[in-house]
Design a protein around this motif. Structure first.
Motif, PDB file in Angstrom:
ATOM      1  N   ASN A  30       0.809  -1.220   0.000  1.00  0.00           N
ATOM      2  CA  ASN A  30       0.000   0.000   0.000  1.00  0.00           C
ATOM      3  C   ASN A  30       0.838   1.265   0.000  1.00  0.00           C
ATOM      4  O   ASN A  30       0.389   2.304  -0.469  1.00  0.00           O
ATOM      5  CB  ASN A  30      -0.910   0.012   1.221  1.00  0.00           C
ATOM      6  N   VAL A  31       2.018   1.146   0.547  1.00  0.00           N
ATOM      7  CA  VAL A  31       2.870   2.313   0.706  1.00  0.00           C
ATOM      8  C   VAL A  31       4.265   1.983   0.179  1.00  0.00           C
ATOM      9  O   VAL A  31       4.771   0.883   0.382  1.00  0.00           O
ATOM     10  CB  VAL A  31       2.973   2.701   2.197  1.00  0.00           C
ATOM     11  N   ILE A  49       4.946   7.421   0.096  1.00  0.00           N
ATOM     12  CA  ILE A  49       3.692   7.769  -0.575  1.00  0.00           C
ATOM     13  C   ILE A  49       2.776   6.562  -0.608  1.00  0.00           C
ATOM     14  O   ILE A  49       3.231   5.418  -0.701  1.00  0.00           O
ATOM     15  CB  ILE A  49       3.970   8.288  -2.006  1.00  0.00           C
ATOM     16  N   SER A  50       1.494   6.821  -0.487  1.00  0.00           N
ATOM     17  CA  SER A  50       0.497   5.761  -0.581  1.00  0.00           C
ATOM     18  C   SER A  50       0.132   5.527  -2.038  1.00  0.00           C
ATOM     19  O   SER A  50      -0.134   6.468  -2.783  1.00  0.00           O
ATOM     20  CB  SER A  50      -0.759   6.162   0.203  1.00  0.00           C
ATOM     21  N   TRP A  51       0.140   4.238  -2.459  1.00  0.00           N
ATOM     22  CA  TRP A  51      -0.290   3.926  -3.818  1.00  0.00           C
ATOM     23  C   TRP A  51      -1.745   4.362  -4.026  1.00  0.00           C
ATOM     24  O   TRP A  51      -2.111   4.838  -5.095  1.00  0.00           O
ATOM     25  CB  TRP A  51      -0.217   2.409  -4.074  1.00  0.00           C
ATOM     26  N   ARG A  52      -2.549   4.201  -3.007  1.00  0.00           N
ATOM     27  CA  ARG A  52      -4.006   4.335  -3.168  1.00  0.00           C
ATOM     28  C   ARG A  52      -4.431   5.790  -3.250  1.00  0.00           C
ATOM     29  O   ARG A  52      -5.151   6.177  -4.179  1.00  0.00           O
ATOM     30  CB  ARG A  52      -4.717   3.642  -2.017  1.00  0.00           C
ATOM     31  N   ASP A  53      -4.026   6.612  -2.295  1.00  0.00           N
ATOM     32  CA  ASP A  53      -4.569   7.969  -2.255  1.00  0.00           C
ATOM     33  C   ASP A  53      -3.523   9.058  -2.423  1.00  0.00           C
ATOM     34  O   ASP A  53      -3.852  10.245  -2.424  1.00  0.00           O
ATOM     35  CB  ASP A  53      -5.339   8.212  -0.952  1.00  0.00           C
ATOM     36  N   SER A  97       5.574  -1.301   1.871  1.00  0.00           N
ATOM     37  CA  SER A  97       4.905  -1.753   3.081  1.00  0.00           C
ATOM     38  C   SER A  97       3.464  -2.115   2.772  1.00  0.00           C
ATOM     39  O   SER A  97       2.820  -1.463   1.954  1.00  0.00           O
ATOM     40  CB  SER A  97       4.937  -0.648   4.139  1.00  0.00           C
ATOM     41  N   ALA A  98       2.956  -3.149   3.477  1.00  0.00           N
ATOM     42  CA  ALA A  98       1.563  -3.556   3.305  1.00  0.00           C
ATOM     43  C   ALA A  98       0.621  -2.781   4.217  1.00  0.00           C
ATOM     44  O   ALA A  98      -0.596  -2.937   4.122  1.00  0.00           O
ATOM     45  CB  ALA A  98       1.419  -5.050   3.566  1.00  0.00           C
ATOM     46  N   LEU A  99       1.157  -1.954   5.091  1.00  0.00           N
ATOM     47  CA  LEU A  99       0.300  -1.195   5.982  1.00  0.00           C
ATOM     48  C   LEU A  99      -0.569  -0.231   5.186  1.00  0.00           C
ATOM     49  O   LEU A  99      -0.144   0.278   4.151  1.00  0.00           O
ATOM     50  CB  LEU A  99       1.141  -0.437   7.001  1.00  0.00           C
ATOM     51  N   PRO A 100      -1.785   0.046   5.685  1.00  0.00           N
ATOM     52  CA  PRO A 100      -2.710   0.900   4.938  1.00  0.00           C
ATOM     53  C   PRO A 100      -2.479   2.398   5.121  1.00  0.00           C
ATOM     54  O   PRO A 100      -3.266   3.201   4.639  1.00  0.00           O
ATOM     55  CB  PRO A 100      -4.077   0.487   5.494  1.00  0.00           C
ATOM     56  N   TRP A 101      -1.429   2.770   5.828  1.00  0.00           N
ATOM     57  CA  TRP A 101      -1.159   4.199   6.007  1.00  0.00           C
ATOM     58  C   TRP A 101       0.333   4.444   5.836  1.00  0.00           C
ATOM     59  O   TRP A 101       1.156   3.547   5.972  1.00  0.00           O
ATOM     60  CB  TRP A 101      -1.612   4.673   7.390  1.00  0.00           C
ATOM     61  N   VAL A 102       0.671   5.682   5.540  1.00  0.00           N
ATOM     62  CA  VAL A 102       2.064   6.030   5.312  1.00  0.00           C
ATOM     63  C   VAL A 102       2.854   5.879   6.614  1.00  0.00           C
ATOM     64  O   VAL A 102       2.435   6.376   7.650  1.00  0.00           O
ATOM     65  CB  VAL A 102       2.177   7.465   4.772  1.00  0.00           C
ATOM     66  N   VAL A 103       3.974   5.178   6.538  1.00  0.00           N
ATOM     67  CA  VAL A 103       4.801   4.948   7.718  1.00  0.00           C
ATOM     68  C   VAL A 103       6.221   5.425   7.439  1.00  0.00           C
ATOM     69  O   VAL A 103       6.667   5.445   6.295  1.00  0.00           O
ATOM     70  CB  VAL A 103       4.811   3.462   8.134  1.00  0.00           C
ATOM     71  N   VAL A 104       6.914   5.785   8.515  1.00  0.00           N
ATOM     72  CA  VAL A 104       8.253   6.344   8.359  1.00  0.00           C
ATOM     73  C   VAL A 104       9.321   5.482   9.002  1.00  0.00           C
ATOM     74  O   VAL A 104      10.500   5.841   8.985  1.00  0.00           O
ATOM     75  CB  VAL A 104       8.308   7.771   8.950  1.00  0.00           C
ATOM     76  N   THR A 105       8.936   4.358   9.560  1.00  0.00           N
ATOM     77  CA  THR A 105       9.875   3.480  10.255  1.00  0.00           C
ATOM     78  C   THR A 105      10.284   2.345   9.339  1.00  0.00           C
ATOM     79  O   THR A 105       9.425   1.647   8.802  1.00  0.00           O
ATOM     80  CB  THR A 105       9.233   2.907  11.526  1.00  0.00           C
ATOM     81  N   ASN A 106      11.601   2.144   9.201  1.00  0.00           N
ATOM     82  CA  ASN A 106      12.033   1.121   8.243  1.00  0.00           C
ATOM     83  C   ASN A 106      11.591  -0.276   8.636  1.00  0.00           C
ATOM     84  O   ASN A 106      11.410  -1.141   7.775  1.00  0.00           O
ATOM     85  CB  ASN A 106      13.548   1.180   8.030  1.00  0.00           C
ATOM     86  N   ALA A 107      11.362  -0.518   9.917  1.00  0.00           N
ATOM     87  CA  ALA A 107      10.924  -1.848  10.349  1.00  0.00           C
ATOM     88  C   ALA A 107       9.530  -2.195   9.832  1.00  0.00           C
ATOM     89  O   ALA A 107       9.143  -3.368   9.831  1.00  0.00           O
ATOM     90  CB  ALA A 107      10.950  -1.924  11.867  1.00  0.00           C
TER      91      ALA A 107
END
Length: 122
Positions: A30-31, A49-53, A97-107
């Motif tokens: 997603n991201v 950046i989010s692919w979706r929005d 990342s598969a998370l549904p929101w933008v994340v800034v942590t490499n883990a």
């Protein structure tokens, strides 16, 4: 898989555009984001950046100089880097990342590209 490209050597004040092409399982991500690692330093978040929005996030050090974008039809993400500074020199990695929101942590990123070198001379 993620394939990063576009690195190179520029003088301070110059510009580069990095590309990251996604394929395979990364389609489900997603991201997508960029991280960088300079010699002797930890890998640091640059932008995402989010692919979706299209929602984006930037590290404070690059705000106003770097722009992240994506082309969903090409499954490709870009990082336009303007007004480059010597401290921007690093190996730049794209990640997904598969998370549904933008994340800034490499883990939080499951997939990583191979990295592309950016050199900035003063």
């Amino acid at each position: 898989q993620l394939q990063a490209s576009g690195g190179g050597s520029v003088q301070a004040g110059g510009s580069l555009r990095l590309s990251c092409a996604a394929s395979g399982r990364t389609f489900s991500s997603n991201v997508v984001g960029w991280f960088r690692q300079a010699p002797g330093k930890e890998r640091a978040f640059v932008a995402a950046i989010s692919w979706r929005d299209g929602n984006t996030a930037y590290a404070e050090s690059v705000k106003g100089r770097f722009t992240i974008s994506r082309d969903n039809a090409k499954n490709t993400m870009y990082l336009q880097m303007n007004n480059l500074k010597p401290e921007d020199a690093a190996v730049y990695y794209c990640a997904a990342s598969a998370l549904p929101w933008v994340v800034v942590t490499n883990a939080r990123y499951e997939y990583w590209g191979q990295g592309t070198q950016v050199t900035v001379s003063s």
